[in-house]
Design a protein around this motif. Structure first.
Motif, PDB file in Angstrom:
ATOM      1  N   PRO A 119       0.954  -1.475  -0.082  1.00 37.52           N
ATOM      2  CA  PRO A 119       0.012   0.226   0.201  1.00 37.52           C
ATOM      3  C   PRO A 119       0.974   1.590  -0.087  1.00 37.52           C
ATOM      4  CG  PRO A 119      -1.077  -1.611   1.548  1.00 37.52           C
ATOM      5  CD  PRO A 119      -0.049  -2.882   0.881  1.00 37.52           C
ATOM      6  N   MET A 120       2.073   1.113   0.653  1.00 39.98           N
ATOM      7  CA  MET A 120       2.971   2.274   0.878  1.00 39.98           C
ATOM      8  C   MET A 120       3.009   2.423  -0.867  1.00 39.98           C
ATOM      9  SD  MET A 120       5.039   2.255   4.407  1.00 39.98           S
ATOM     10  CE  MET A 120       5.558   3.918   3.286  1.00 39.98           C
ATOM     11  N   ILE A 121       3.747   1.789  -1.880  1.00 37.40           N
ATOM     12  CA  ILE A 121       4.713   1.145  -3.059  1.00 37.40           C
ATOM     13  C   ILE A 121       3.027   2.050  -3.556  1.00 37.40           C
ATOM     14  CG2 ILE A 121       4.990   0.977  -4.618  1.00 37.40           C
ATOM     15  CD1 ILE A 121       6.666  -0.847  -2.754  1.00 37.40           C
ATOM     16  N   ALA A 122       1.540   2.063  -3.382  1.00 40.36           N
ATOM     17  CA  ALA A 122       0.299   1.722  -4.700  1.00 40.36           C
ATOM     18  C   ALA A 122       0.108   3.827  -3.927  1.00 40.36           C
ATOM     19  CB  ALA A 122      -0.391   0.596  -3.880  1.00 40.36           C
TER      20      ALA A 122
ATOM     21  N   SER B 267      -0.285   9.087  -5.899  1.00 41.42           N
ATOM     22  CA  SER B 267      -0.116  10.475  -5.466  1.00 41.42           C
ATOM     23  C   SER B 267       0.303  11.262  -6.689  1.00 41.42           C
ATOM     24  CB  SER B 267       0.540  10.757  -4.198  1.00 41.42           C
ATOM     25  OG  SER B 267       2.163  10.433  -4.701  1.00 41.42           O
ATOM     26  N   PHE B 268       0.498  10.426  -7.670  1.00 39.18           N
ATOM     27  CA  PHE B 268       1.271  11.352  -9.120  1.00 39.18           C
ATOM     28  C   PHE B 268       0.137  11.312  -9.899  1.00 39.18           C
ATOM     29  CE2 PHE B 268       5.565  10.069  -6.761  1.00 39.18           C
ATOM     30  CZ  PHE B 268       5.398  11.435  -7.023  1.00 39.18           C
ATOM     31  N   THR B 269      -1.233  10.997  -9.434  1.00 38.21           N
ATOM     32  CA  THR B 269      -2.052  10.582 -10.068  1.00 38.21           C
ATOM     33  C   THR B 269      -3.201  11.352 -10.112  1.00 38.21           C
ATOM     34  OG1 THR B 269      -3.437   8.666  -9.146  1.00 38.21           O
ATOM     35  CG2 THR B 269      -1.478   8.425 -11.309  1.00 38.21           C
TER      36      THR B 269
ATOM     37  N   HIS C 184      -5.986   9.633 -15.125  1.00 37.27           N
ATOM     38  CA  HIS C 184      -4.414   9.969 -15.326  1.00 37.27           C
ATOM     39  C   HIS C 184      -3.620  10.194 -14.862  1.00 37.27           C
ATOM     40  CE1 HIS C 184      -7.252  10.847 -18.943  1.00 37.27           C
ATOM     41  NE2 HIS C 184      -8.506  11.121 -17.790  1.00 37.27           N
ATOM     42  N   ASN C 185      -1.642  10.156 -15.517  1.00 40.28           N
ATOM     43  CA  ASN C 185      -1.512  10.607 -14.788  1.00 40.28           C
ATOM     44  C   ASN C 185      -0.440  12.121 -14.582  1.00 40.28           C
ATOM     45  OD1 ASN C 185       1.672  10.452 -13.496  1.00 40.28           O
ATOM     46  ND2 ASN C 185       2.265   9.289 -14.834  1.00 40.28           N
ATOM     47  N   VAL C 186      -0.689  12.860 -13.208  1.00 35.55           N
ATOM     48  CA  VAL C 186      -0.726  14.058 -13.394  1.00 35.55           C
ATOM     49  C   VAL C 186       0.883  14.433 -13.223  1.00 35.55           C
ATOM     50  CG1 VAL C 186      -3.099  14.316 -13.142  1.00 35.55           C
ATOM     51  CG2 VAL C 186      -1.290  14.194 -11.223  1.00 35.55           C
ATOM     52  N   GLY C 187       1.801  13.627 -12.557  1.00 31.48           N
ATOM     53  CA  GLY C 187       2.567  13.763 -12.188  1.00 31.48           C
ATOM     54  C   GLY C 187       2.449  15.084 -10.772  1.00 31.48           C
ATOM     55  N   LEU C 188       3.090  16.196 -10.947  1.00 23.79           N
ATOM     56  CA  LEU C 188       3.623  16.302  -8.917  1.00 23.79           C
ATOM     57  C   LEU C 188       2.500  17.719  -8.915  1.00 23.79           C
ATOM     58  CD1 LEU C 188       7.013  17.440  -9.464  1.00 23.79           C
ATOM     59  CD2 LEU C 188       5.989  15.977  -8.046  1.00 23.79           C
ATOM     60  N   GLU C 189       1.456  17.008  -9.619  1.00 28.97           N
ATOM     61  CA  GLU C 189       0.187  18.321  -9.768  1.00 28.97           C
ATOM     62  C   GLU C 189      -0.867  18.489  -8.761  1.00 28.97           C
ATOM     63  OE1 GLU C 189      -2.595  21.519 -10.663  1.00 28.97           O
ATOM     64  OE2 GLU C 189      -0.935  20.745 -11.843  1.00 28.97           O
TER      65      GLU C 189
ATOM     66  N   ALA D  26      -5.237  13.059  -2.508  1.00 30.14           N
ATOM     67  CA  ALA D  26      -5.439  12.510  -0.675  1.00 30.14           C
ATOM     68  C   ALA D  26      -4.340  11.785  -0.697  1.00 30.14           C
ATOM     69  CB  ALA D  26      -6.876  11.836  -0.340  1.00 30.14           C
ATOM     70  N   SER D  27      -3.946  10.984  -1.522  1.00 30.02           N
ATOM     71  CA  SER D  27      -2.300  10.108  -1.384  1.00 30.02           C
ATOM     72  C   SER D  27      -1.033  11.750  -0.995  1.00 30.02           C
ATOM     73  CB  SER D  27      -2.062   8.840  -2.757  1.00 30.02           C
ATOM     74  OG  SER D  27      -3.337   8.434  -2.311  1.00 30.02           O
ATOM     75  N   ALA D  28      -1.578  11.843  -2.081  1.00 36.55           N
ATOM     76  CA  ALA D  28      -0.210  12.955  -1.743  1.00 36.55           C
ATOM     77  C   ALA D  28      -0.202  13.677  -0.381  1.00 36.55           C
ATOM     78  CB  ALA D  28      -0.308  13.823  -3.112  1.00 36.55           C
TER      79      ALA D  28
END
Lengths: 328, 317
Positions: B48-51, B56-58, B67-72, B285-287
């Protein structure tokens, strides 16, 4: 050593300087000091008694208010002017004005069996893993134990979302049952099947304290590793296992976050989740009528089992906390 | 713990390669005992940590395509006024609750250390609030700290003090919460400090008294250094807990009609929770969760570095 030798000599110094008093001085000094000590001790007791009142008063207030009729809840009298024990019935059957009837008995029952299941599974699994760490020498042992310690520091909120997605993926967040138990209640206890870092740490400490000769002897008697654990290690570690059980039962009984995430139908709620429903239902801030006497009665019912289990397992709570602190 | 593991392998054993034990029957038995934890560690912790980091980058949210949103997400968090409010509230709460908790615990423990056998009874009483479920504490907070008819302000009135509106006045929300959650729940730390105080050798006090140290000097120069490991532990644990405050505050201030509570009570962990499970903004939320993880890591690291100056471990010079 040198200071203790020097002290009698220093004490005799003034005694020799004033000849008539020596027989009386020590005695008078002693009695004076002991009354001063007694007064000081009385002050300590008085301060502590005051603190006892402050620490227990919220409980007493809640018990008292739970027996008051609605208009008198906030009169702050310790003894209710009018006794109104039917508040406790209202917790189970709902207030007349409200359409919703809370299945409070189901909530108590859910909390009870989930708590027992969570505590039993975590005790057994953590003991197995702890025994593995304590008894065996194997490659990467310190690395793996480091991982155990690291997970203790991990904030739970980091794994909250992926763990939910995982349970969602295997369809354990919706309705339905699996092995006779409601599917969406599994996330509240099933992770305990795989041990928990703090308890592994605690039990490992305990297993390390068991003399190795005991295991060698049982091995001579023909025990294998499993019977060694089951017949020697586990019974000897009974106190630590009870610590684990009572701590986890408390943790499970008070758990709120998971209960909000996973429990949808009100029949499956646990006590904390249900109590929050009662508060939102009857509290005026969420549009309720302000039936606080019922909310408080529910609060008392939710807290009472914790108080009881604390008095039953008091020694173990203190032991567990002290072990935790010693390893800081 | 370190000593036990360090003494186990002799010099001969240590010379072996780390993987050389994999053939042994013992090793397989050991891993059999470890297997529940190994599985749980992969499935419920490291996986889960890796996930969570990847999510957090999506813009992942069960409902829409991802979508992949990078650091958005991290950029959005930086500009989110709610994040600032929540972080400020959480820091202020933690800065109030941890010192208050430690001082009250230390004070009660040193009182208990002086009353002999009665200490057991008082220790039990002070531990009771720890047993109160977070939701119950939150409800009691709401009622006892109520500005107009709460018990606390009534008690203050006896002393001719007009108490503030604890639950609504932005200035007093966090002090009230710190009192109810952290100070009322001081029991576990009292137990820890009491055990530590009992471990201080009496001869140190005798030596200090001999050298002319008064009560205060004895406390400052003997007691504090000797129990500093316990203080350090309590500070670390309570800081981490304070930064993740959830149950009591959520109960008291958050419901369907106030999903973000009040601006004075919005705590960071609750904000993450609401973004994730009421709005299903899992990526965001993950970010936010990783930001909290980083903050906790940095603060704990600072405390550990600082502790090298202040914490005294016996047998280590």
């Amino acid at each position: 050593m040198s200071s203790s030798n020097a002290s009698p000599a220093q004490a005799q110094g003034p005694a020799q300087a004033i000849p008539p008093t020596p027989p009386f001085t020590p005695a008078r000094r002693l009695s004076l000091r002991s009354t001063a000590g007694g007064v000081r001790k009385a002050i300590y007791f008085a301060i502590l008694a005051g603190c006892v009142v402050i620490f227990t008063y919220p409980f007493l207030w809640a018990v008292s208010a739970s027996f008051k009729p609605r208009p008198e809840v906030f009169d702050n009298a310790l003894i209710p002017h009018n006794w109104h024990p039917s508040n406790y019935l209202d917790v189970f059957r709902g207030v007349a004005a409200t359409a919703y009837k809370a299945p409070f008995a189901s909530w108590l029952w859910n909390s009870l069996w989930i708590g027992v299941l969570a505590a039993v599974t975590v005790t057994i699994s953590s003991a197995l893993v702890a025994f593995g760490f304590a008894y065996f020498r194997f490659p990467l042992r310190n690395f793996f134990f480091g991982c155990v310690l690291a997970t203790m520091m991990l904030p739970g909120v980091v794994t909250l979302v992926p763990t939910y997605l995982l349970w969602n993926k295997i369809h354990f967040t919706g309705p339905g049952t699996f092995l006779f138990l409601s599917k969406n209640q599994y996330p509240l206890w099933a992770p305990n099947l795989f041990g928990s870092a703090f308890y592994i740490f605690l039990l490992r400490q305990f297993f390390l304290g068991i003399p190795r000769e005991l295991f060698e002897a049982s091995r001579m008697d023909g025990d294998n590793y499993w019977t060694m654990f089951w017949r020697i290690a586990a019974p000897l570690a009974r106190p630590a296992m009870i610590v684990t059980f009572v701590f986890e039962f408390k943790a499970s009984w008070t758990e709120l976050q998971k209960a909000i995430i996973y429990l949808r139908a009100d029949q499956t709620f646990t006590i904390p989740r249900g109590l929050k429903v009662l508060l939102d239902l009857y509290g005026p801030s969420a549009g309720g009528q302000g039936d606080y006497q019922v909310i408080i009665a529910g609060t008392v019912l939710a807290t009472l089992p914790m108080i009881i289990i604390f008095f039953l397992g008091q020694r173990y709570f203190v032991e567990g906390i002290a072990t935790q602190g010693r390893k800081g | 713990m370190a000593t036990a593991t360090a003494t186990a392998p002799g010099p001969r054993v240590r010379a072996r390669r780390w993987f050389s034990g994999f053939g042994d029957r013992d090793t397989w038995a050991a891993f059999a005992f470890l297997s529940p934890w190994l599985f749980g560690f992969v499935v419920f912790t490291s996986g889960p940590m890796i996930a969570s980091l990847i999510i957090s980058f999506t813009d992942y949210s069960i409902i829409q395509t991802t979508h992949n949103v990078g650091l958005e997400n991290y950029r959005a968090a930086y500009h989110d006024p709610q994040v600032r409010t929540a972080l400020r509230n959480t820091f202020v709460y933690t800065l109030m609750s941890v010192p208050a908790h430690v001082i009250v615990a230390l004070w009660l423990a040193s009182l208990l250390a002086r009353v002999g056998r009665a200490a057991g009874f008082f220790r039990t009483v002070f531990y009771l609030p720890v047993m109160s479920p977070g939701v119950a504490t939150g409800i009691l907070y709401l009622l006892i700290f109520n500005g107009s008819y709460g018990l606390l302000n009534e008690a203050l009135r006896w002393f001719h003090i007009t108490g503030p509106f604890w639950t609504t006045d932005p200035l007093w929300v966090k002090p009230g919460l710190a009192l109810m959650i952290s100070v009322w729940g001081v029991g576990a730390s009292v137990v820890i400090f009491l055990a530590a105080l009992k471990g201080v050798p009496q001869h140190l006090y005798e030596a200090a008294a001999m050298d002319g140290a008064g009560k205060w000097r004895q406390f400052r120069d003997v007691t504090l250094p000797m129990i500093s490991p316990a203080i350090f532990f309590v500070v670390i644990i309570n800081t981490i807990a304070g930064l993740q405050t959830f149950d009591q505050v959520y109960t008291a201030f958050f419901n369907a009609s106030t999903p973000y509570g009040t601006s004075a009570s919005l705590m960071y962990a609750i904000y993450i929770f609401q973004e994730a499970f009421t709005l299903f903004k899992f990526g965001y939320a993950s970010a936010l969760a990783w930001v909290l993880f980083a903050i906790i890591g940095v603060i704990t690291a600072i405390q550990i570095v600082a502790s090298r100056r202040f914490v005294y471990y016996e047998g280590q010079r």
